[in-house]
Design a protein around this motif. Structure first.
Motif, short mmCIF file in Angstrom:
data_model
loop_
_atom_site.label_atom_id
_atom_site.label_comp_id
_atom_site.label_asym_id
_atom_site.label_seq_id
_atom_site.Cartn_x
_atom_site.Cartn_y
_atom_site.Cartn_z
N LYS A 8 0.83 -1.21 0.00
CA LYS A 8 0.00 0.00 0.00
C LYS A 8 0.86 1.26 0.00
O LYS A 8 0.60 2.22 -0.72
CB LYS A 8 -0.91 0.00 1.23
N ILE A 9 1.93 1.25 0.78
CA ILE A 9 2.84 2.40 0.86
C ILE A 9 3.62 2.55 -0.44
O ILE A 9 3.77 3.67 -0.96
CB ILE A 9 3.80 2.26 2.06
N ILE A 10 4.11 1.44 -0.98
CA ILE A 10 4.85 1.48 -2.25
C ILE A 10 3.95 2.05 -3.34
O ILE A 10 4.36 2.91 -4.12
CB ILE A 10 5.36 0.08 -2.63
N ALA A 11 2.71 1.58 -3.38
CA ALA A 11 1.76 2.05 -4.39
C ALA A 11 1.52 3.55 -4.26
O ALA A 11 1.52 4.28 -5.25
CB ALA A 11 0.44 1.29 -4.26
N TYR A 12 1.32 4.02 -3.04
CA TYR A 12 1.08 5.44 -2.81
C TYR A 12 2.28 6.27 -3.28
O TYR A 12 2.11 7.28 -3.97
CB TYR A 12 0.81 5.70 -1.33
N GLU A 13 3.48 5.83 -2.92
CA GLU A 13 4.68 6.58 -3.29
C GLU A 13 4.91 6.60 -4.80
O GLU A 13 5.47 7.56 -5.33
CB GLU A 13 5.90 6.00 -2.57
#
Length: 66
Positions: A8-13
């Motif tokens: 989720k964090i990778i996708a957001y970044e």
């Protein structure tokens, strides 16, 4: 992945969908014959490259093999 970030964090970044990140990670794992994310990180650290570059490098070395 090396920093232990969740999909989720990778996708957001990266500005993409979490599902897209999951698909890419699965493809990288398949190309590296890794069972999990930890194996991907360990393999790519020993190669001194990013997981994506490692997957491409391994695939290109396999060209022409039966």
């Amino acid at each position: 992945m090396r920093q232990g970030k969740q999909n989720k964090i990778i996708a957001y970044e990266l500005g993409m969908c979490e599902t897209t990140v999951k698909v890419h990670i699965r493809l990288i794992m398949k190309k590296l014959n890794a069972r999990n994310r930890t194996q991907v990180v360990l393999m790519t650290r020993s190669m001194c490259v990013s997981p994506i570059n490692a997957a491409v490098r391994i695939k290109s070395n396999m060209v022409g093999l039966p």
